[in-house]
Motif scaffolding. Structure first.
Motif, PDB file in Angstrom:
ATOM      1  N   LEU A   1       1.004  -0.993   0.062  1.00 20.37           N
ATOM      2  CA  LEU A   1      -0.020  -0.090   0.090  1.00 20.37           C
ATOM      3  C   LEU A   1       0.853   1.119  -0.050  1.00 20.37           C
ATOM      4  O   LEU A   1       2.047   1.349   0.635  1.00 20.37           O
ATOM      5  CB  LEU A   1      -0.836   0.086   1.110  1.00 20.37           C
ATOM      6  N   SER A   2       0.547   2.142  -0.861  1.00 17.89           N
ATOM      7  CA  SER A   2       1.320   3.455  -0.811  1.00 17.89           C
ATOM      8  C   SER A   2       0.466   4.744  -1.078  1.00 17.89           C
ATOM      9  O   SER A   2      -0.309   4.533  -1.518  1.00 17.89           O
ATOM     10  CB  SER A   2       2.410   3.143  -1.922  1.00 17.89           C
TER      11      SER A   2
ATOM     12  N   ASN B   1     -12.731  -0.595  -1.234  1.00 19.07           N
ATOM     13  CA  ASN B   1     -12.513  -0.628  -2.830  1.00 19.07           C
ATOM     14  C   ASN B   1     -11.044  -0.452  -3.024  1.00 19.07           C
ATOM     15  O   ASN B   1     -10.767   0.381  -4.045  1.00 19.07           O
ATOM     16  CB  ASN B   1     -13.306   0.574  -3.276  1.00 19.07           C
ATOM     17  N   GLY B   2     -10.253  -0.826  -2.269  1.00 17.49           N
ATOM     18  CA  GLY B   2      -8.653  -0.887  -2.416  1.00 17.49           C
ATOM     19  C   GLY B   2      -7.904   0.308  -1.892  1.00 17.49           C
ATOM     20  O   GLY B   2      -6.900   0.546  -2.236  1.00 17.49           O
ATOM     21  N   VAL B   3      -8.834   1.161  -1.284  1.00 19.31           N
ATOM     22  CA  VAL B   3      -8.260   2.606  -0.534  1.00 19.31           C
ATOM     23  C   VAL B   3      -8.296   2.393   0.836  1.00 19.31           C
ATOM     24  O   VAL B   3      -9.475   2.127   1.310  1.00 19.31           O
ATOM     25  CB  VAL B   3      -9.053   3.637  -1.020  1.00 19.31           C
ATOM     26  N   ILE B   4      -7.245   2.699   1.478  1.00 15.75           N
ATOM     27  CA  ILE B   4      -7.182   2.929   2.935  1.00 15.75           C
ATOM     28  C   ILE B   4      -7.028   4.638   3.031  1.00 15.75           C
ATOM     29  O   ILE B   4      -5.844   4.767   2.880  1.00 15.75           O
ATOM     30  CB  ILE B   4      -6.249   2.248   3.855  1.00 15.75           C
ATOM     31  N   SER B   5      -7.939   5.225   3.996  1.00 15.68           N
ATOM     32  CA  SER B   5      -7.738   6.590   3.930  1.00 15.68           C
ATOM     33  C   SER B   5      -8.305   6.782   5.171  1.00 15.68           C
ATOM     34  O   SER B   5      -9.238   6.147   5.748  1.00 15.68           O
ATOM     35  CB  SER B   5      -8.618   7.437   3.072  1.00 15.68           C
ATOM     36  N   GLY B   6      -7.846   7.898   6.193  1.00 20.21           N
ATOM     37  CA  GLY B   6      -8.119   8.044   7.245  1.00 20.21           C
ATOM     38  C   GLY B   6      -7.360   9.376   8.176  1.00 20.21           C
ATOM     39  O   GLY B   6      -6.896  10.133   7.419  1.00 20.21           O
ATOM     40  N   THR B   7      -7.604   9.344   9.454  1.00 19.29           N
ATOM     41  CA  THR B   7      -6.782  10.414   9.867  1.00 19.29           C
ATOM     42  C   THR B   7      -5.866  10.106  10.896  1.00 19.29           C
ATOM     43  O   THR B   7      -5.459   8.832  11.046  1.00 19.29           O
ATOM     44  CB  THR B   7      -7.986  11.185  10.925  1.00 19.29           C
ATOM     45  N   MET B   8      -5.052  11.097  11.121  1.00 15.39           N
ATOM     46  CA  MET B   8      -3.867  10.950  11.899  1.00 15.39           C
ATOM     47  C   MET B   8      -3.531  12.070  13.035  1.00 15.39           C
ATOM     48  O   MET B   8      -4.048  13.056  12.641  1.00 15.39           O
ATOM     49  CB  MET B   8      -2.549  10.892  11.245  1.00 15.39           C
ATOM     50  N   GLY B   9      -3.018  11.610  14.099  1.00 11.19           N
ATOM     51  CA  GLY B   9      -2.646  12.586  15.138  1.00 11.19           C
ATOM     52  C   GLY B   9      -1.398  12.564  15.227  1.00 11.19           C
ATOM     53  O   GLY B   9      -0.790  11.362  15.143  1.00 11.19           O
ATOM     54  N   GLY B  10      -0.789  13.717  15.493  1.00 10.49           N
ATOM     55  CA  GLY B  10       0.783  13.778  15.972  1.00 10.49           C
ATOM     56  C   GLY B  10       1.346  14.882  16.711  1.00 10.49           C
ATOM     57  O   GLY B  10       0.368  15.725  17.384  1.00 10.49           O
TER      58      GLY B  10
ATOM     59  N   THR C   1      -3.744   8.828   2.784  1.00  8.12           N
ATOM     60  CA  THR C   1      -4.554   7.983   2.039  1.00  8.12           C
ATOM     61  C   THR C   1      -3.616   7.098   1.192  1.00  8.12           C
ATOM     62  O   THR C   1      -2.218   7.510   0.923  1.00  8.12           O
ATOM     63  CB  THR C   1      -5.359   8.973   0.790  1.00  8.12           C
ATOM     64  N   MET C   2      -3.930   5.652   1.121  1.00  7.36           N
ATOM     65  CA  MET C   2      -2.866   4.605   0.479  1.00  7.36           C
ATOM     66  C   MET C   2      -4.015   3.982  -0.301  1.00  7.36           C
ATOM     67  O   MET C   2      -5.189   3.542  -0.203  1.00  7.36           O
ATOM     68  CB  MET C   2      -2.513   3.909   1.655  1.00  7.36           C
TER      69      MET C   2
END
Length: 327
Positions: free
Chosen positions: A15-16, A77-86, A94-95
């Motif tokens: 995944l990229s 559908n072949g996409v992993i998208s989401g949120t991140m905290g840092g 998104t990948m």
């Protein structure tokens, strides 16, 4: 909003895509198995963070963490998208999974409007699916977007309903476009695959800020800029505020030409615009030239002229002793 999806029973590999949080953006890669996940964040300044976590095939839920960052998303559908905290607040990623016609390409860049600025990131699959995001550099929030590529034309819609139109370069290494966000009358974005490069640490890529007192109490100005690099070319944009100039408080700017080396950095930019009453616009100008004092400080001269109006022409402002500090 993403919904749970399904994956091959054993593994989804390679995944990229792209990610961004307030102060930095970059590329992300990951692999997931039926019960675990591993990944890497590579920042545009050349540093990286290793991630590990879990993946739940039944729901499509993904969780990754490492280096003070936490990511969560869903496969659809072949996409992993989401949120991140840092450390610098919230962001997005998104990948795309490896597809039958090739891997996903990540794009890293920036956007500006006449009320905000920030990071633009996207991933385009081998089949032409587009996912991405806008993450404000001022901390004003973020929004996801999705669309498709037809030839060299990119059409997408943000989660807020805003329509985006972009154009890929002939070799698909870059993308430029425009949109009409709900908080401003216009906006533009630009990104490239090479700006996501991980080859060596960068002195200049990232977010920089500076502020100065003009000698009048309460009348300071500030500049906030996001820089990306491609070879030795500097790109990006930001905002400048100047309460000491009567009739003008500040504007966004977009770098039109810029260079950098291990010791020096300089750029010129188009600063804001005002209608000229004849269907065109008056534009202001901004330039900066300086030397690196350290990896986190650049000392130089800032020169800018606000865009004139139909009734007022502004004087050039010159500040020969400005230090940009990495945010």
């Amino acid at each position: 909003m993403n919904t749970p999806g399904s994956i091959p029973e054993i593994i989804v590999n390679t995944l990229s895509g792209a990610f961004a949080e307030r102060s930095m953006s970059g590329s992300i890669t990951a692999s997931v198995t039926a019960d675990s996940a591993h990944g890497t964040l590579v920042f545009v300044n050349g540093t990286s963070v290793s991630l590990s976590g879990v993946f739940f095939p039944a729901s499509g839920a993904l969780g990754l963490a490492g280096g003070g960052y936490q990511l969560s998303g869903f496969l659809s559908n072949g996409v992993i998208s989401g949120t991140m905290g840092g450390p610098q607040g919230q962001g997005r990623f998104t990948m795309h999974t490896r597809g039958p016609v090739g891997e996903s390409k990540p794009y890293c860049g920036t956007y500006i409007t006449n009320s905000d600025y920030g990071w633009f990131g996207a991933a385009i699959s081998g089949s032409g699916a587009v996912t991405g995001f806008f993450v404000s550099g001022s901390g004003a929030g973020s929004v996801a977007m999705s669309g498709a590529v037809s030839g060299l034309n990119v059409s997408a819609t943000a989660a807020s309903g805003v329509t985006l139109q972009g154009t890929l370069s002939p070799d698909a290494s870059g993308i430029i476009g425009t949109y009409v966000p709900s908080t401003a009358t216009s906006g533009s974005f630009a990104a490239s695959t090479t700006a996501c490069s991980s080859q060596g640490a960068s002195n200049s890529a990232g977010q920089w800020t500076a502020a100065a007192d003009t000698g009048v109490v309460g009348n300071k100005f500030s500049i906030h800029a996001l820089f990306t690099e491609t070879a030795d070319v500097l790109a990006g944009g930001g905002v400048i505020t100047a309460g000491f100039i009567s009739g003008w408080t500040g504007d966004e700017f977009e770098i039109t030409a810029g260079t950098f080396s291990d010791l020096e950095l300089s750029f010129v930019a188009q600063l804001g615009s005002n209608p000229d009453g004849q269907g065109g616009f008056y534009y202001g100008s901004l330039s900066f030239s300086g030397n690196f004092l350290s990896p986190s400080a650049i000392f130089g001269e800032l020169v800018f002229t606000p865009p004139r109006t139909a009734t007022q022409t502004f004087a050039q402002q010159r500040f020969p002793g400005i230090t940009l500090v990495r945010f």
